[in-house]
Design an enzyme around this catalytic site. Structure first.
Site, PDB file in Angstrom:
ATOM      1  N   CYS A  97      -6.765   1.271  -5.063  1.00 25.38           N
ATOM      2  CA  CYS A  97      -6.375   1.262  -4.394  1.00 25.38           C
ATOM      3  C   CYS A  97      -7.637   1.297  -2.973  1.00 25.38           C
ATOM      4  CB  CYS A  97      -5.686   1.640  -3.471  1.00 25.38           C
ATOM      5  SG  CYS A  97      -5.234   2.059  -1.845  1.00 25.38           S
ATOM      6  N   GLU A  98      -8.040   0.382  -2.264  1.00 24.77           N
ATOM      7  CA  GLU A  98      -9.635   0.258  -1.251  1.00 24.77           C
ATOM      8  C   GLU A  98      -9.558   1.565  -0.060  1.00 24.77           C
ATOM      9  OE1 GLU A  98      -9.531  -3.129   1.587  1.00 24.77           O
ATOM     10  OE2 GLU A  98     -10.136  -3.907  -0.079  1.00 24.77           O
ATOM     11  N   HIS A  99      -7.729   1.597  -0.428  1.00 20.82           N
ATOM     12  CA  HIS A  99      -8.042   2.611   0.815  1.00 20.82           C
ATOM     13  C   HIS A  99      -8.160   4.665   0.159  1.00 20.82           C
ATOM     14  CE1 HIS A  99      -5.242  -0.691   2.742  1.00 20.82           C
ATOM     15  NE2 HIS A  99      -5.912  -0.546   3.346  1.00 20.82           N
ATOM     16  N   HIS A 100      -7.358   4.864  -0.499  1.00 14.77           N
ATOM     17  CA  HIS A 100      -8.064   5.978  -0.924  1.00 14.77           C
ATOM     18  C   HIS A 100      -8.407   6.301  -2.502  1.00 14.77           C
ATOM     19  CE1 HIS A 100      -3.624   6.404   1.736  1.00 14.77           C
ATOM     20  NE2 HIS A 100      -4.754   7.737   1.207  1.00 14.77           N
ATOM     21  N   GLN A 155      -2.967  -5.180  -3.082  1.00 13.16           N
ATOM     22  CA  GLN A 155      -2.415  -5.913  -4.410  1.00 13.16           C
ATOM     23  C   GLN A 155      -2.176  -7.411  -3.579  1.00 13.16           C
ATOM     24  OE1 GLN A 155       1.006  -4.055  -6.083  1.00 13.16           O
ATOM     25  NE2 GLN A 155       1.815  -6.312  -6.253  1.00 13.16           N
ATOM     26  N   HIS A 168       1.345   2.526  -6.872  1.00 12.74           N
ATOM     27  CA  HIS A 168       0.406   2.297  -6.306  1.00 12.74           C
ATOM     28  C   HIS A 168       0.279   4.163  -6.664  1.00 12.74           C
ATOM     29  CE1 HIS A 168      -0.700  -1.606  -4.660  1.00 12.74           C
ATOM     30  NE2 HIS A 168       0.674  -1.964  -5.050  1.00 12.74           N
ATOM     31  N   CYS A 218      -1.327   5.862  -5.058  1.00 17.36           N
ATOM     32  CA  CYS A 218      -1.205   6.336  -3.452  1.00 17.36           C
ATOM     33  C   CYS A 218       0.141   6.287  -3.253  1.00 17.36           C
ATOM     34  CB  CYS A 218      -2.220   5.401  -2.775  1.00 17.36           C
ATOM     35  SG  CYS A 218      -1.878   3.556  -2.043  1.00 17.36           S
TER      36      CYS A 218
END
Length: 232
Positions: free
Chosen positions: A123-126, A164, A192, A194
């Site tokens: 995940c590019e956010h976490h 995704q 995910h 996250c």
């Protein structure tokens, strides 16, 4: 508060950058292309690993870990190699699969489905794992692709910081371009970390995304047939 600002500045983090944390889980989608700087590949892999090793050592130091411990002292280098050579190797175009097409000599004009392709992404956010299954179908427009190459395309786009929805579209668009056909379908069912290991900590939910074009978009029977094969 002043001490905190001084520490952030010492680490090269501006107060405005730090405040972005206020967004929490309100993530923002961007484009179907992975956000990359124009100079992303001017630095060679060995230098990237050296710099990541240095910065990850600093992260561990900030966390209070003892980097002289036998179990920990090699971790910064291991993480650096993992980032560049493995889990984020799909960022570099030089790692893109070399795909050769073949004439459809069998004249097979029905859909071909490659299902249950296991993938691991992040995940590019976490920067925590996304993992699951990809299901891909196409109808030949005169050429066919080796089955393993479909898997390799999925893995290539998965091995980068991702969301995704983007991953699903990148796989679909790549196959459209390679095969010269609009008749492409992709379904991804993924977990995910996250969601399951932090935040809401829901370990049971999964996320499903789809990409349909050509006959799969226009013909409901084709979509139903594809979904039936995926669920077998």
């Amino acid at each position: 508060m002043k001490q905190k600002e001084t520490l952030l500045n010492t680490m090269g983090i501006s107060n405005s950058e730090h405040l972005i944390d206020e967004l929490g889980d309100e993530h923002i989608g961007t484009s179907t292309e992975t956000p990359l700087r124009a100079d992303a590949f001017e630095m060679d892999d060995e230098l990237k690993m050296e710099l990541i090793e240095k910065h990850f050592r600093e992260i561990m130091h900030v966390l209070g870990l003892d980097l002289t411990d036998d179990s920990l002292k090699g971790t910064p280098r291991r993480v650096a190699k993992m980032y560049i050579q493995e889990i984020f190797s799909g960022l570099d175009p030089k790692n893109k699969p070399d795909v050769k097409l073949f004439d459809n000599k069998y004249k097979y004009n029905e859909m071909l489905v490659e299902k249950d392709i296991t993938f691991f992404s992040n995940c590019e956010h976490h920067f925590v794992p996304i993992y699951g299954k990809a299901h891909v179908a196409y109808i030949s427009n005169g050429q066919v692709i080796g089955l393993s190459k479909i898997n390799r395309i999925v893995q290539y786009y998965a091995k980068r910081p991702q969301v995704q929805e983007r991953l699903t579209m990148q796989i679909g668009n790549e196959l459209k371009e390679l095969l010269g056909t609009d008749d492409i379908a992709v379904i991804i069912d993924a977990h995910h970390m996250c969601v399951s290991s932090r935040g809401i900590q829901d370990v049971n939910s999964s996320t499903v995304t789809s990409f349909y074009s050509g006959k799969f978009e226009q013909d409901e029977k084709a979509r139903v047939e594809f979904i039936k094969y995926v669920s077998l």
